[in-house]
Design a protein around this motif. Structure first.
Motif, short mmCIF file in Angstrom:
data_model
loop_
_atom_site.label_atom_id
_atom_site.label_comp_id
_atom_site.label_asym_id
_atom_site.label_seq_id
_atom_site.Cartn_x
_atom_site.Cartn_y
_atom_site.Cartn_z
N LEU B 26 5.21 16.90 -47.32
CA LEU B 26 3.76 16.99 -47.24
C LEU B 26 3.39 17.95 -46.11
CD1 LEU B 26 1.29 14.10 -47.50
CD2 LEU B 26 1.03 15.71 -45.66
N VAL B 54 -2.57 15.61 -36.35
CA VAL B 54 -1.16 16.00 -36.47
C VAL B 54 -0.92 17.27 -35.66
CG1 VAL B 54 0.65 16.71 -38.07
CG2 VAL B 54 -0.95 14.94 -38.72
N GLY B 64 6.24 12.71 -34.78
CA GLY B 64 6.87 11.61 -35.51
C GLY B 64 8.25 11.98 -35.98
N ALA B 65 9.06 10.96 -36.21
CA ALA B 65 10.47 11.18 -36.53
C ALA B 65 10.67 11.90 -37.85
CB ALA B 65 11.20 9.84 -36.54
N ASN B 66 9.79 11.67 -38.81
CA ASN B 66 10.00 12.30 -40.11
C ASN B 66 9.19 13.58 -40.25
OD1 ASN B 66 7.67 10.81 -40.02
ND2 ASN B 66 7.67 10.35 -42.19
N LEU C 10 -2.84 11.12 -45.47
CA LEU C 10 -2.41 12.40 -44.94
C LEU C 10 -2.25 12.38 -43.44
CD1 LEU C 10 -4.78 14.52 -47.07
CD2 LEU C 10 -2.36 14.21 -47.39
N ASP C 11 -2.93 11.48 -42.78
CA ASP C 11 -2.83 11.48 -41.32
C ASP C 11 -1.71 10.55 -40.91
OD1 ASP C 11 -3.87 12.80 -39.19
OD2 ASP C 11 -5.15 11.15 -38.59
N VAL C 12 -0.49 10.97 -41.18
CA VAL C 12 0.66 10.11 -40.89
C VAL C 12 0.76 9.90 -39.40
CG1 VAL C 12 3.14 9.91 -41.10
CG2 VAL C 12 1.84 11.01 -42.90
N PRO C 15 6.11 7.08 -36.89
CA PRO C 15 7.32 7.57 -37.55
C PRO C 15 7.83 6.52 -38.52
CG PRO C 15 7.81 6.94 -35.30
CD PRO C 15 6.33 6.81 -35.46
#
Lengths: 351, 353, 293
Positions: B26, B54, B64-66, C10-12, C15
């Motif tokens: 993504l 982000v 983030g890890a991913n 979408l706003d991940v 983690p």
């Protein structure tokens, strides 16, 4: 504890909803009580939209729920269509629910995640019965279309498959299903993006015209409230500060809190320097031990001795414009300084 | 002017952040380039899904890890390449040179630690101060951010403070090592509007006093209108328009920015003004199509817009737009494209699939 | 086909957690197969071509374990067919396991919802009841009940059910407290729903999933509990065989007749393991659904 007065109330039989001296309290811990709403009065005429605006802790959401008797207020009168709701028995109150509905702030948590959209919108109809399956389905399709959703695409989906704006449309459809007279909207657009917010506000305006429904619109966002309301009421720490027609209140705010509130709203205008506008200092006092006299006095640059001793009552300052302040009409700019009063004793010295 | 001052404080080039999800990669942030000078405030404005958070986290190396960043991504701070810091340098960079404050002060402060601990920790780690020195400085910082009786506050826990105060504490923690850049991710969204003004005024004052640069991320154009030097508007992971604040409002060039400005209700408008609402869903960011991301909602779509993705281009000096048909006063759409039907019905803009 | 992309996805933010290695699919299938077989033979025991469980054969017993094609698991000290006794024992174990969990689940969840929804003195009274049950050591409770009540299937189910009830009650109560605050519950009440409708249609479906998820594993726990009671001689009385009882019988003469003990031990172990594996998978599937919701 005295309320803020009732000068702002209009004639009994001209209004749809009349609230007088509403008091709502919540127990905190074992012994203490939070005075969420302490004696407010207002009314709403049929077809009107009253905006309830204020910051957190002012009691606006609590007021909305108290009107619906969910839960019942501690004291005060709530007259809807001429009938006193606070003293109704449970069954009679339930029957009145057909005419008083609510839409909530969080679009997704106001819908049962396990239900399909069609069933969610039909819930009110199913509770009260009296319609055949086809009639219910037709009505649901009608409602979905009037809130801008395609019934066939939407009926079989579950809430998590919809966006925030779409969930809110479903909530509105559900509330409209029973053809209510009054809908309490509790921060219905606060959780939505700007563009979606605009869609929902336009939708509400359209539905108001189409169904003639009366709205009590609760929000902390002043611009949104100005856009949708005919009249507006500003609250602070459980009290009414100012109430009147939207035009007059926004054109000439008379209560120092209202002025400070308006000055804090960041306008999307690059020529406006926000640091020039007066900033409201201090912190919100605790609703458990609210300040004596005027509750706003601990942060008010215009506060005097009288404000500690005597609670200001609402009085008329112009046509359909009421203010609860001893110094109503004075501008914040007239104040000599923004104080941070050292001795902010919430209770008065022994008299 | 020394060589130092000519180099921008922060240079970001072609920053692209991707996340590994069940459906594939993504692209949360796509090809973002920015520069920031010392003491400047850059506002990044976007709705949910725009990728602004982000972006901030990628800059702070906490995406983030991913998450992963493309090789073309370049982030330079005072000329140093942030993607290639040595391990030693990394330890004393984030939190010291660049600091960040977040939206929700309750979850950003450790609820089981006293304020003093949370304040002194970064100073002792990054600056090597002794416990005594750090505590004295902490009290000073609390005073600086406008917290009354700072000594008393030191031994309190976050839940004993109000939202506004917690945010001030977070600002104090962020400033404790005198960073050159402060990244503020929606710092006032969770606060009341009067408290918001207090905090924003405070940030402006601190910026002035400390000569600090700031990136202010928000969904509210009003918040950056009177405060930021430059504004970048993001949509679906890309920067759509970037210019000085004045030009963004007075010479709005991207249809998205225009739609945002038209959709906001204003105190200066009369009540019951019809808002210009545009509808349409965000494009799929996993299966990215080579076309303008805004086609689903744009009232001025032409064939070229769906042919290839537009690149950021300089529209005027200091004003870049990612659009083939940037707005001029003549082309600003007067009506709205408000389509009350939901995406399922907008067959003509279904091209994102 | 249009995919409604939820913008929040979408706003991940956090983690992704490193997932624990999943149970290989084959293990789940084997476990399910074992349980299915067990269930089948237990239900259709009387129609199966096996010896009745209470037919002593002293001649055969004198000759030792007497494994044969007819009796693949041999005979016990009294010459009775171990295979038959295991199968009939399965009836007891499965019945006790499932019924007592059902008892605990039904009453626990009901009381938990009532306590959580109504609060006040109702919550207090139910709380006292739960705390009392929890404060008695399980073994002592079982022993007390076994001694005072006559040992029947019903009493055994009730005793074990009471043991499991507090856990289900607490989970249900905690979930009810959080669900009752949700806005869709308020919406239902404001639409005019009666309390009963709210409890049944809004609260119950959302509250029952976590207890249900654990229930399969708890069946395994109760099967072991029943075996333990039978081992102590406090379970279903003879001639009805039970796995625990069989272990007790064979224990005294382990050297010569280890096969008498081995049978029930292995079957018990496999059954509890299978229940754990299937229960885990069941819980995972429910979790995924919950997260989506």
């Amino acid at each position: 504890m005295a309320g803020t007065g009732t000068a702002q109330l209009r004639e009994r039989d001209k209004v749809l909803l009349r609230v007088e001296d509403l008091v709502v309290e919540f127990p905190v811990g074992r012994r203490e009580v939070a005075h969420a709403v302490s004696g407010i009065s207002f009314d709403v005429a049929k077809g009107e939209t009253l905006g309830l605006v204020g910051e957190s802790g002012c009691g606006k959401s609590t007021t909305g729920r108290a009107i619906l008797q969910y839960p019942r207020p501690k004291s005060g009168s709530v007259r809807f269509e001429g009938e006193e709701l606070t003293t109704l028995r449970a069954n009679d109150l339930r029957a009145r629910r057909l005419r008083l509905q609510m839409i909530f702030q969080d679009p997704t948590s106001s819908l049962n995640p396990r239900r399909k959209a069609g069933r969610l919108v039909a819930e009110g109809l199913e509770i009260w019965g009296g319609r055949t399956k086809t009639e219910v389905e037709e009505r649901v399709n009608e409602l979905l279309t009037s809130v801008g959703l395609d019934p066939d695409a939407v009926r079989e989906r579950r809430p998590h498959q919809f966006s925030g704006g779409q969930c809110q449309r479903l909530s509105i459809a559900r509330a409209l299903a029973l053809d209510p007279e009054l809908i309490v909207c509790d921060e219905p657009v606060s959780a939505l993006d700007v563009s979606v917010q605009a869609q929902i506000l336009n939708l509400l305006e359209d539905l108001k015209k189409k169904f003639g429904v009366t709205l009590l619109f609760i929000s902390h966002d002043l611009s949104v409230v100005k856009n949708i309301s005919d009249r507006v009421m500003v609250m602070y720490l459980g009290k009414v500060c100012e109430i009147g027609s939207t035009e007059t209140v926004f054109a000439s705010p008379s209560h120092p809190y209202t002025q400070a509130l308006f000055a804090s709203v960041p306008e999307p205008d690059p020529d406006v320097d926000p640091t020039q506008a007066p900033t409201l200092g201090g912190e919100l006092p605790s609703p458990i031990t609210p300040p004596s006299g005027c509750r706003f006095r601990t942060r008010c640059p215009l506060a005097t001795e009288r404000c500690i001793q005597e609670e200001p009552q609402v009085r008329e300052v112009a046509a359909d414009h009421f203010v609860a302040c001893h110094h109503a009409g004075m501008s914040l700019e007239d104040a000599e300084e923004i104080p941070l009063k050292a001795a902010e004793s919430p209770t008065p010295a022994a008299t | 002017m020394s060589a130092d001052e000519r180099v921008p404080l922060l240079e970001v080039e072609h920053l692209t952040t991707r996340f590994a999800t069940d459906r594939g990669q993504l692209t949360a942030v796509d090809d973002v380039s920015l520069t920031l000078d010392r003491g400047e405030m850059l506002g990044i404005v976007g709705e949910s899904g725009s990728g602004k958070s982000v972006l901030a986290r990628t800059l702070m190396n906490i995406a983030g890890a991913n998450s992963s960043v493309t090789p073309q991504t370049r982030i330079r701070f005072e000329g140093r390449d942030l993607r290639n810091l040595s391990k030693e340098e990394t330890k004393h960079f984030w939190g010291k040179e660049i600091a960040m404050i977040f939206q929700n002060p309750m979850t950003s402060l450790n609820p089981v630690r006293q304020i003093s601990r949370q304040l002194t920790e970064p100073m002792r780690y990054h600056l090597g101060l002794s416990k005594r020195e750090a505590q004295d400085r902490a009290v000073e910082l609390l005073r600086l951010v406008g917290i009354s009786s700072p000594g008393h506050r030191m031994s309190q826990y976050p839940h004993q403070l109000s939202g506004g105060m917690r945010q001030r504490v977070m600002i104090a923690i962020a400033l404790s090592c005198e960073p050159k850049l402060l990244v503020a991710d929606e710092p006032t969204t969770a606060l009341d509007v009067t408290v918001q003004k207090q905090i924003l005024d405070l940030l402006a004052k601190l910026q002035d006093d400390l000569g600090m640069a700031m990136i202010l991320i928000t969904h509210d154009l009003g918040v950056v209108a009177g405060r930021a030097h430059r504004i970048a508007v993001m949509y679906a992971g890309q920067v759509m328009e970037e210019s000085t604040t004045k030009h963004l409002f007075e010479a709005t060039s991207h249809p998205y920015t225009e739609s945002l400005l038209k959709a906001i209700p204003r105190l200066s408008q009369p009540s019951h003004t019809r808002l210009a609402a545009s509808s349409g869903a965000l494009p799929d960011l996993v299966n990215v199509i080579d076309q303008c991301r805004f086609v689903g909602r744009c009232p001025l779509v032409e064939d070229i817009c769906t042919a290839t993705m537009p690149k950021m281009a300089s529209h005027r000096p200091g004003h870049s737009v990612r659009c083939y048909l940037p707005l001029t006063p003549a082309t600003v759409p007067s009506g709205t494209n408000e389509d009350v039907a939901e995406p399922e019905k907008l067959n003509q803009s279904d091209r994102s699939h | 086909m249009v995919t409604l992309l939820k913008v929040e996805d979408l706003d991940v933010k956090a983690p992704r957690r490193v997932a624990l290695p999943k149970m290989p699919k084959i293990a789940v299938w084997l476990a399910a197969f074992w349980l299915a077989t067990l269930l089948f033979v237990a239900v259709f025991a009387s129609w199966l071509p096996i010896a009745p469980f209470d037919q002593p054969n002293f001649d055969a017993a004198r000759q030792g374990p007497s494994f044969s094609l007819h009796e693949p698991l041999g005979r016990d000290g009294l010459g009775q067919s171990i295979l038959s006794r295991l199968i009939y024992g399965a009836q007891i174990s499965l019945a006790v396991g499932f019924l007592s969990v059902a008892f605990g689940l039904v009453f626990g969840v009901t009381l938990g919802i009532v306590a959580g929804y109504f609060g006040g003195w109702i919550d207090t009274v139910i709380g006292v009841f739960t705390d009392t049950l929890l404060s008695i050591p399980p073994l002592v409770l079982l022993l007390a009940l076994a001694v005072t009540l006559s040992p029947s299937l019903g009493n055994l189910v009730i005793s074990l059910g009471l043991l499991g009830l507090p856990t289900f009650l607490r989970i249900a109560r905690a979930n009810t407290l959080s669900i009752a605050k949700r806005e869709y519950v308020a919406a239902s009440a404001i639409l005019g729903a009666k309390r009963s409708r709210i409890l049944l249609r809004e609260i119950l479906p959302n509250v029952i999933t976590p207890p249900l998820a654990y229930s399969i594993e708890i069946v395994g726990v109760f099967i072991v509990a029943e075996a333990s009671l039978s081992f102590l001689g406090l379970g279903i009385p003879p001639p009805r065989p039970s796995w625990g009882g069989m272990i007790a019988e064979g224990m005294s003469d382990m050297g010569r007749s280890v096969h008498i003990v081995a049978g029930p031990v292995v079957v018990l172990f496999l059954t509890v393991l299978a229940l754990k594996i299937v229960g885990d998978r069941f819980r995972e599937r429910l979790d995924v659904r919950e997260r989506v919701l």
